[in-house]
Design a protein around this motif. Sequence first.
Motif, PDB file in Angstrom:
ATOM      1  N   PRO A 254      -9.205   5.010  -3.028  1.00 17.01           N
ATOM      2  CA  PRO A 254      -9.338   6.049  -1.994  1.00 17.01           C
ATOM      3  C   PRO A 254      -9.348   5.470  -0.574  1.00 17.01           C
ATOM      4  CG  PRO A 254     -10.773   6.567  -3.836  1.00 17.01           C
ATOM      5  CD  PRO A 254     -10.204   5.187  -4.101  1.00 17.01           C
ATOM      6  N   ASP A 255      -9.980   4.312  -0.384  1.00 21.19           N
ATOM      7  CA  ASP A 255      -9.959   3.682   0.941  1.00 21.19           C
ATOM      8  C   ASP A 255      -8.543   3.267   1.331  1.00 21.19           C
ATOM      9  OD1 ASP A 255     -12.659   4.013   1.343  1.00 21.19           O
ATOM     10  OD2 ASP A 255     -13.186   1.945   0.812  1.00 21.19           O
ATOM     11  N   GLY A 256      -7.764   2.804   0.362  1.00 20.55           N
ATOM     12  CA  GLY A 256      -6.371   2.467   0.627  1.00 20.55           C
ATOM     13  C   GLY A 256      -5.565   3.703   0.986  1.00 20.55           C
ATOM     14  N   GLU A 257      -5.788   4.785   0.254  1.00 21.20           N
ATOM     15  CA  GLU A 257      -5.083   6.058   0.513  1.00 21.20           C
ATOM     16  C   GLU A 257      -5.364   6.569   1.920  1.00 21.20           C
ATOM     17  OE1 GLU A 257      -2.798   7.929  -0.752  1.00 21.20           O
ATOM     18  OE2 GLU A 257      -2.613   7.147  -2.778  1.00 21.20           O
ATOM     19  N   LYS A 258      -6.594   6.381   2.385  1.00 20.87           N
ATOM     20  CA  LYS A 258      -6.961   6.849   3.732  1.00 20.87           C
ATOM     21  C   LYS A 258      -6.129   6.178   4.820  1.00 20.87           C
ATOM     22  CE  LYS A 258     -11.768   7.753   2.574  1.00 20.87           C
ATOM     23  NZ  LYS A 258     -13.141   7.229   2.708  1.00 20.87           N
ATOM     24  N   LEU A 259      -5.673   4.969   4.551  1.00 21.70           N
ATOM     25  CA  LEU A 259      -4.881   4.223   5.541  1.00 21.70           C
ATOM     26  C   LEU A 259      -3.424   4.660   5.614  1.00 21.70           C
ATOM     27  CD1 LEU A 259      -6.072   0.546   4.968  1.00 21.70           C
ATOM     28  CD2 LEU A 259      -6.517   1.982   6.964  1.00 21.70           C
ATOM     29  N   ILE A 260      -2.928   5.300   4.573  1.00 22.05           N
ATOM     30  CA  ILE A 260      -1.488   5.572   4.465  1.00 22.05           C
ATOM     31  C   ILE A 260      -0.929   6.350   5.658  1.00 22.05           C
ATOM     32  CG2 ILE A 260       0.318   6.688   3.078  1.00 22.05           C
ATOM     33  CD1 ILE A 260      -0.791   3.966   1.994  1.00 22.05           C
ATOM     34  N   PRO A 261      -1.541   7.453   6.089  1.00 15.96           N
ATOM     35  CA  PRO A 261      -0.956   8.155   7.255  1.00 15.96           C
ATOM     36  C   PRO A 261      -0.825   7.265   8.489  1.00 15.96           C
ATOM     37  CG  PRO A 261      -2.578   9.548   6.169  1.00 15.96           C
ATOM     38  CD  PRO A 261      -2.697   8.184   5.544  1.00 15.96           C
ATOM     39  N   SER A 262      -1.819   6.438   8.738  1.00 14.56           N
ATOM     40  CA  SER A 262      -1.767   5.532   9.880  1.00 14.56           C
ATOM     41  C   SER A 262      -0.672   4.477   9.695  1.00 14.56           C
ATOM     42  CB  SER A 262      -3.126   4.861  10.070  1.00 14.56           C
ATOM     43  OG  SER A 262      -3.095   3.956  11.133  1.00 14.56           O
ATOM     44  N   LEU A 263      -0.542   3.932   8.477  1.00 16.95           N
ATOM     45  CA  LEU A 263       0.482   2.924   8.209  1.00 16.95           C
ATOM     46  C   LEU A 263       1.885   3.498   8.361  1.00 16.95           C
ATOM     47  CD1 LEU A 263      -1.067   1.078   5.128  1.00 16.95           C
ATOM     48  CD2 LEU A 263      -1.231   0.474   7.557  1.00 16.95           C
ATOM     49  N   ILE A 264       2.058   4.729   7.936  1.00 16.36           N
ATOM     50  CA  ILE A 264       3.359   5.400   8.081  1.00 16.36           C
ATOM     51  C   ILE A 264       3.649   5.656   9.556  1.00 16.36           C
ATOM     52  CG2 ILE A 264       4.625   7.547   7.630  1.00 16.36           C
ATOM     53  CD1 ILE A 264       3.274   7.495   4.815  1.00 16.36           C
ATOM     54  N   GLN A 265       2.633   6.113  10.289  1.00 16.67           N
ATOM     55  CA  GLN A 265       2.801   6.390  11.723  1.00 16.67           C
ATOM     56  C   GLN A 265       3.181   5.120  12.488  1.00 16.67           C
ATOM     57  OE1 GLN A 265       2.908   9.315  13.420  1.00 16.67           O
ATOM     58  NE2 GLN A 265       3.576   8.002  15.087  1.00 16.67           N
ATOM     59  N   ILE A 266       2.550   4.015  12.151  1.00 16.53           N
ATOM     60  CA  ILE A 266       2.894   2.741  12.794  1.00 16.53           C
ATOM     61  C   ILE A 266       4.370   2.428  12.579  1.00 16.53           C
ATOM     62  CG2 ILE A 266       2.579   0.226  12.609  1.00 16.53           C
ATOM     63  CD1 ILE A 266      -0.454   0.849  12.145  1.00 16.53           C
TER      64      ILE A 266
ATOM     65  N   LEU B 253       0.820  -1.216   0.000  1.00 18.21           N
ATOM     66  CA  LEU B 253       0.000   0.000   0.000  1.00 18.21           C
ATOM     67  C   LEU B 253       0.850   1.261   0.000  1.00 18.21           C
ATOM     68  CD1 LEU B 253      -2.853  -1.107   2.417  1.00 18.21           C
ATOM     69  CD2 LEU B 253      -3.058  -0.666  -0.045  1.00 18.21           C
ATOM     70  N   ILE B 254       1.897   1.269   0.799  1.00 23.21           N
ATOM     71  CA  ILE B 254       2.758   2.454   0.833  1.00 23.21           C
ATOM     72  C   ILE B 254       3.461   2.640  -0.509  1.00 23.21           C
ATOM     73  CG2 ILE B 254       4.855   3.427   1.859  1.00 23.21           C
ATOM     74  CD1 ILE B 254       3.816   2.414   4.568  1.00 23.21           C
ATOM     75  N   ARG B 255       3.933   1.550  -1.106  1.00 21.64           N
ATOM     76  CA  ARG B 255       4.591   1.676  -2.414  1.00 21.64           C
ATOM     77  C   ARG B 255       3.616   2.213  -3.466  1.00 21.64           C
ATOM     78  NH1 ARG B 255       8.879   3.199  -3.696  1.00 21.64           N
ATOM     79  NH2 ARG B 255      10.058   1.525  -2.797  1.00 21.64           N
ATOM     80  N   LEU B 256       2.390   1.705  -3.461  1.00 31.32           N
ATOM     81  CA  LEU B 256       1.396   2.187  -4.425  1.00 31.32           C
ATOM     82  C   LEU B 256       1.004   3.641  -4.167  1.00 31.32           C
ATOM     83  CD1 LEU B 256      -0.887  -0.942  -4.840  1.00 31.32           C
ATOM     84  CD2 LEU B 256       0.697   0.013  -6.535  1.00 31.32           C
ATOM     85  N   SER B 257       1.053   4.068  -2.923  1.00 25.68           N
ATOM     86  CA  SER B 257       0.759   5.474  -2.635  1.00 25.68           C
ATOM     87  C   SER B 257       1.862   6.375  -3.185  1.00 25.68           C
ATOM     88  CB  SER B 257       0.569   5.713  -1.135  1.00 25.68           C
ATOM     89  OG  SER B 257       1.799   5.734  -0.445  1.00 25.68           O
ATOM     90  N   GLU B 258       3.059   5.823  -3.321  1.00 20.52           N
ATOM     91  CA  GLU B 258       4.201   6.565  -3.867  1.00 20.52           C
ATOM     92  C   GLU B 258       4.269   6.458  -5.390  1.00 20.52           C
ATOM     93  OE1 GLU B 258       7.156   5.761  -0.048  1.00 20.52           O
ATOM     94  OE2 GLU B 258       7.233   4.422  -1.780  1.00 20.52           O
ATOM     95  N   LYS B 259       3.900   5.290  -5.921  1.00 26.25           N
ATOM     96  CA  LYS B 259       4.030   5.008  -7.354  1.00 26.25           C
ATOM     97  C   LYS B 259       2.797   4.244  -7.834  1.00 26.25           C
ATOM     98  CE  LYS B 259       8.478   3.876  -8.627  1.00 26.25           C
ATOM     99  NZ  LYS B 259       9.682   3.014  -8.578  1.00 26.25           N
ATOM    100  N   ASP B 260       1.681   4.911  -7.890  1.00 28.40           N
ATOM    101  CA  ASP B 260       0.433   4.254  -8.271  1.00 28.40           C
ATOM    102  C   ASP B 260       0.477   3.819  -9.737  1.00 28.40           C
ATOM    103  OD1 ASP B 260      -2.165   3.358  -7.596  1.00 28.40           O
ATOM    104  OD2 ASP B 260      -3.034   5.079  -8.635  1.00 28.40           O
ATOM    105  N   GLY B 261      -0.184   2.706 -10.015  1.00 30.81           N
ATOM    106  CA  GLY B 261      -0.310   2.246 -11.390  1.00 30.81           C
ATOM    107  C   GLY B 261       0.811   1.353 -11.874  1.00 30.81           C
ATOM    108  N   LEU B 262       1.642   0.878 -10.960  1.00 30.78           N
ATOM    109  CA  LEU B 262       2.690  -0.061 -11.360  1.00 30.78           C
ATOM    110  C   LEU B 262       2.052  -1.351 -11.877  1.00 30.78           C
ATOM    111  CD1 LEU B 262       5.077   0.239  -8.272  1.00 30.78           C
ATOM    112  CD2 LEU B 262       5.501   1.151 -10.561  1.00 30.78           C
ATOM    113  N   THR B 263       2.745  -2.025 -12.766  1.00 32.84           N
ATOM    114  CA  THR B 263       2.293  -3.362 -13.139  1.00 32.84           C
ATOM    115  C   THR B 263       2.633  -4.301 -11.978  1.00 32.84           C
ATOM    116  OG1 THR B 263       4.386  -4.008 -14.162  1.00 32.84           O
ATOM    117  CG2 THR B 263       2.721  -2.951 -15.603  1.00 32.84           C
TER     118      THR B 263
END
Length: 142
Positions: A97-109, A41-51
């Motif tokens: 968008p639901d995945g994006e909402k998790l990113i701040p929490s995942l980074i904080q963890i 999820l974090i990688r996709l938030s940085e580089k969305d649309g990877l194969t």
Amino acid sequence: MGFKSDKSLLFQIAKARNILKKEFEKELKAHNLSYAHRVILIRLSEKDGLTQKELAQDTYFEQSNLTLMLDKLEQKGLVKRSPKENDRRAYHIHITPDGEKLIPSLIQIGDTIISKALHGVDDDQKKEFSIFLETIYKNLTD
């Protein structure tokens, strides 16, 4: 004196990796996610649309394992696959968008766990440790 496996460098690296993974899994349980899901999820938030192939390379996961992880994330509505133009066998992976909402929490963890793990380690030691780990990786992948 002899070899002491529990004092060997390889054992120490494995022990640290295992406890870090355990800490991540414990904290991610509230989100019903694994450590691998967090990485994806974090990688996709940085580089969305990877194969899927690119995502496997970027995350160092085997493609076959990644397929199962993506299936679970897709079932949870956190990622979606879209067909790649001109290649019916390949898909682009997108964070929802639901995945994006998790990113701040995942980074904080991650920040919290790493801060706890590296308590008492100064910046120079962190830099040297990072170089040390990168050297191991490069030596074994060249």
